[in-house]
Design an enzyme around this catalytic site. Structure first.
Site, PDB file in Angstrom:
ATOM      1  N   ARG A   1     -45.911   6.744 -11.070  1.00  0.00           N
ATOM      2  CA  ARG A   1     -46.557   7.896 -11.691  1.00  0.00           C
ATOM      3  C   ARG A   1     -46.213   7.983 -13.188  1.00  0.00           C
ATOM      4  NH1 ARG A   1     -48.619  11.632  -9.131  1.00  0.00           N
ATOM      5  NH2 ARG A   1     -47.905  13.355 -10.410  1.00  0.00           N
TER       6      ARG A   1
ATOM      7  N   LYS B   1     -32.696   7.789 -11.750  1.00  0.00           N
ATOM      8  CA  LYS B   1     -34.050   7.209 -11.755  1.00  0.00           C
ATOM      9  C   LYS B   1     -35.011   8.154 -12.476  1.00  0.00           C
ATOM     10  CE  LYS B   1     -36.803   7.850  -8.084  1.00  0.00           C
ATOM     11  NZ  LYS B   1     -38.139   8.400  -8.471  1.00  0.00           N
ATOM     12  N   ASN B   2     -34.878   9.473 -12.219  1.00  0.00           N
ATOM     13  CA  ASN B   2     -35.854  10.438 -12.744  1.00  0.00           C
ATOM     14  C   ASN B   2     -35.577  10.879 -14.179  1.00  0.00           C
ATOM     15  OD1 ASN B   2     -37.074  10.127 -10.324  1.00  0.00           O
ATOM     16  ND2 ASN B   2     -36.362  12.051  -9.447  1.00  0.00           N
TER      17      ASN B   2
ATOM     18  N   ASP C   1     -35.629  16.537  -3.201  1.00  0.00           N
ATOM     19  CA  ASP C   1     -35.235  15.144  -2.946  1.00  0.00           C
ATOM     20  C   ASP C   1     -33.973  15.049  -2.101  1.00  0.00           C
ATOM     21  OD1 ASP C   1     -36.040  14.446  -6.390  1.00  0.00           O
ATOM     22  OD2 ASP C   1     -37.325  14.524  -4.621  1.00  0.00           O
TER      23      ASP C   1
ATOM     24  N   CYS D   1     -44.877   8.323  -4.306  1.00  0.00           N
ATOM     25  CA  CYS D   1     -44.651   8.511  -2.862  1.00  0.00           C
ATOM     26  C   CYS D   1     -45.716   9.444  -2.288  1.00  0.00           C
ATOM     27  CB  CYS D   1     -43.279   9.128  -2.633  1.00  0.00           C
ATOM     28  SG  CYS D   1     -41.948   7.959  -2.922  1.00  0.00           S
TER      29      CYS D   1
ATOM     30  N   VAL E   1     -41.667  22.619  -2.518  1.00  0.00           N
ATOM     31  CA  VAL E   1     -42.078  21.865  -3.715  1.00  0.00           C
ATOM     32  C   VAL E   1     -43.243  20.933  -3.414  1.00  0.00           C
ATOM     33  CG1 VAL E   1     -41.303  20.271  -5.522  1.00  0.00           C
ATOM     34  CG2 VAL E   1     -39.744  22.038  -4.664  1.00  0.00           C
TER      35      VAL E   1
END
Ligand code: EPZ
Length: 461
Positions: free
Chosen positions: A114, A40-41, A328, A138, A350
Site C-alpha cells: 500500500r 515496519k510501519n 495489530d 492485507c 479499526v
C-alpha cells in the site's frame, strides 16, 4: 566515508524467502531471547521521505523484510540510489537523480504493498507528476484511499483515474491546506506530512493519527528541515519550507512484532525476552497482557515476557487508534485467549474484517463466535453495516494440530503461534507472507526452541 554496497545494482541483500509451507510439532514452550529491529510501519515511510531531500539520507535499524525490499525496489525504479551503510541494517538513500517510472514497472514491483500511495506528495514536489498503481495490502477490510485522494486534492493535485491506476499532476505546484480527517487514519496522516512540508504556506491537520510511528516520521521530517508542531487533541500544524535535506535516523523498534512475540510466550507457556522492545510504545498492550495473566520485566535493552499466573484469565478488549489497544496486537493475543478461563471479547473497531484468522483456530478446536454487533463501548463505524467485527472466545480449550492456510500478515503469525501451542502436528501453508513484516522469523523460532521444518530448502529472493 564508509564503503557502501550498492543495492540498486544488485539484489538488495535479503534474508531467505521462507518456503511456503511449515510443518510444526506443537506443545513445546518458546524460551529464549530474540532481537527486533525498526518498525515496519515507520521504516517504509521513512524511505519514501528520503525523496523529499536534496541530499542523501541514512536510515538505521532497518529490518530485512519484504515490505522494505518492495519500497527499495520502487525507489530504485524512480532513480533513487540505495546502498547499505556500514551495517547491513543501515540504508543509504540518494535521491539526487529522481526520475519518473512507468506505471507497468511500478505495478510489477508494488505487488500487494500500500506504500505507493505515499509516493504522491514527494513525486509531485520533485517531478510534478506521480503514477500510482491500484493498491494491495492485507485483506483485512476494503482498504480504501478516499482520504488520501481528498488530502492530495486539497493541496492542489489533479487526480486522473487510469485503467491500471492513478495519474496525479500539480500544474500550479502544491499549497498548504486546512484538512480535517473523518477518522485518525495513519496513512492519510502520513500523506499530509509527506506533502505539506514542501507545500507553499501553512497546513493545519485536524483529526490526525498520533501513533509512535507517526511521531517518529515527524522527527525525521524535522531533521530534514521541516517546521512541524504536533499540538494537543490530534492537531498537526506544518509551515511549508523551500528545501529539505537528507536525514540520519535510527528507526524506533517494531512494537507490533514485540507484542506478537509476547503473545507467543503466553500461548506456549514460554518465557521470551524481546531485545529492543520499548515499554513506552506498548503501554496499552502491557496492561492487557498483565490482566490476561502475563508477566513482564522491563530491562534497559528490551522486555522479558512470560506467564506469571498459573492460569490465564479472560478479558474484554476494544482495539482503537493510539494510545488505545492497537488493531495489530489482537490476532496473536487471541490465540492465548483460547487458553484463558471464561469468555473473552474482542471488539475490532479499526478494520471491518480482521477475524478471518479465527477460522483456523476453530478448526484446531477453539470455541470462537463472531458477531456483527459492536460488543463494546468504543464508537465504531461498522455497527450497522453487517461486518463480523466482534469476537467472543470461550476457554479454556486445548488446540490440536491441523492443516491451515495463512490469510494475512498478523493472522499468519497467529497461525504459527496456534500450531506451536497446539498438541500434535500442524501444516501451515502460505507462510511466506509472514516475512513481509517479521524479519527472519523462522530463525527466531529456531532460537526459541520451536520444533518445525520448512517444506523446502529456504530460497533466496
Ligand atoms: C497502517 O495502515 C498500518 N500499515 C496497519 O498495519 C495498521 O493496522 C493501521 O495503520 C492502523 O494502525 C502500515 O503502516 C503499512 P489507516 P493504514 O489508514 O495506514 C480507513 C500491519 O499489520 N481508511 O489508519 O492503511 C481504513 O479502511 C498493518 O502492520 C479509509 O476509510 O491504516 C481503516 O478502517 C495492517 N480511507 C481505518 O481507516 C482511507 O483513505 C484505519 O486505516 C484510509 C483509511
Amino acid at each position: 566515508m564508509t564503503e557502501t554496497i550498492p543495492v540498486g545494482a544488485q539484489p538488495f541483500q535479503s534474508a531467505p524467502v521462507h518456503a511456503s509451507v511449515m510443518h510444526i510439532n506443537g506443545g513445546k514452550p518458546l524460551n529464549g531471547r530474540i532481537d527486533i529491529k525498526g518498525a515496519k510501519n515507520l521504516v517504509t515511510k521513512a524511505m519514501v521521505a528520503s525523496l523529499l531531500g536534496t541530499t542523501p539520507s541514512v536510515l538505521r535499524n532497518v529490518p530485512d523484510i519484504s515490505d522494505v525490499r518492495v519500497v527499495a525496489g520502487l525507489l530504485d525504479l524512480h532513480g533513487v540510489k540505495i546502498s547499505h551503510g556500514e551495517h547491513l541494517d543501515d540504508l543509504v538513500l540518494d535521491p539526487r537523480a529522481v526520475e519518473q517510472a512507468h506505471m507497468a514497472e511500478i505495478n510489477a514491483y508494488a505487488g500487494d504493498s500500500r506504500i505507493p500511495i505515499l509516493f504522491c506528495g514527494p513525486l509531485l514536489h520533485r517531478l510534478g507528476e506521480a503514477l500510482i498503481p491500484d493498491l494491495g495490502g492485507c485483506k483485512i477490510g476494503s482498504r480504501p484511499i478516499d482520504y488520501h485522494l481528498a488530502v492530495l486534492r486539497s493541496f492542489g493535485a489533479k487526480v486522473e483515474k487510469l485503467p491500471e491506476g492513478i495519474r496525479m499532476t500539480a500544474p500550479d505546484g502544491l499549497h498548504g491546506a486546512k484538512i480535517e480527517l473523518p477518522y485518525p487514519s495513519v496513512g492519510a496522516t502520513e500523506q499530509v506530512l509527506l506533502t505539506s512540508t514542501l507545500a507553499e504556506g501553512i497546513t493545519v491537520l485536524k483529526g490526525a493519527a498520533v501513533e509512535p510511528e507517526i511521531i517518529d516520521l515527524v522527527a525525521i521530517l524535522q531533521k530534514m528541515g521541516a517546521v512541524i508542531t504536533v499540538q494537543a487533541d490530534r492537531v498537526i500544524r506544518v509551515e511549508g519550507v523551500q528545501e529539505l535535506k537528507g536525514y540520519v535516523h535510527r528507526a524506533i523498534c517494531d512494537r507490533n512484532e514485540a507484542a506478537s512475540w509476547a503473545s507467543a510466550a503466553l500461548a506456549t507457556e514460554g518465557d521470551i525476552t524481546v531485545g529492543g522492545a520499548k515499554q513506552e510504545d506498548m503501554m496499552a498492550f502491557l496492561n492487557v497482557f498483565r490482566k490476561v495473566g502475563g508477566g513482564f520485566e522491563v530491562m534497559e535493552d528490551g522486555i522479558r515476557f512470560y506467564q506469571a499466573d498459573s492460569e490465564l484469565h479472560s478479558v474484554a478488549i476494544e482495539t482503537d487508534v493510539h494510545p488505545g489497544f492497537m488493531t495489530d496486537w489482537q490476532q496473536p493475543l487471541v490465540v492465548a485467549l483460547t487458553k484463558a478461563h471464561g469468555m473473552s471479547v474482542v471488539h475490532e473497531t479499526v478494520y471491518e474484517n480482521r477475524f478471518k484468522f479465527t477460522e483456523a483456530l476453530v478448526q484446531m478446536g477453539a470455541n470462537i463466535q463472531l458477531y456483527r454487533e459492536c460488543l463494546g463501548s468504543v464508537h465504531c463505524r461498522f455497527g450497522e453495516r453487517n461486518f463480523f467485527h466482534s469476537a467472543v472466545i470461550a476457554g479454556p480449550t486445548g488446540l490440536h494440530g491441523a492443516d491451515i492456510v495463512v490469510p494475512d500478515l498478523r493472522g499468519g503469525f497467529s497461525h504459527v503461534v496456534a500450531a506451536l501451542s497446539a498438541q500434535g502436528h500442524s501444516t501451515v501453508r502460505n507462510v511466506g507472507i509472514i516475512s513481509r513484516g517479521y524479519e527472519r522469523f523462522t530463525e527466531k523460532l529456531d532460537a526459541l526452541g520451536a520444533d518445525f521444518d520448512d517444506d523446502a530448502a529456504e530460497v533466496r529472493a
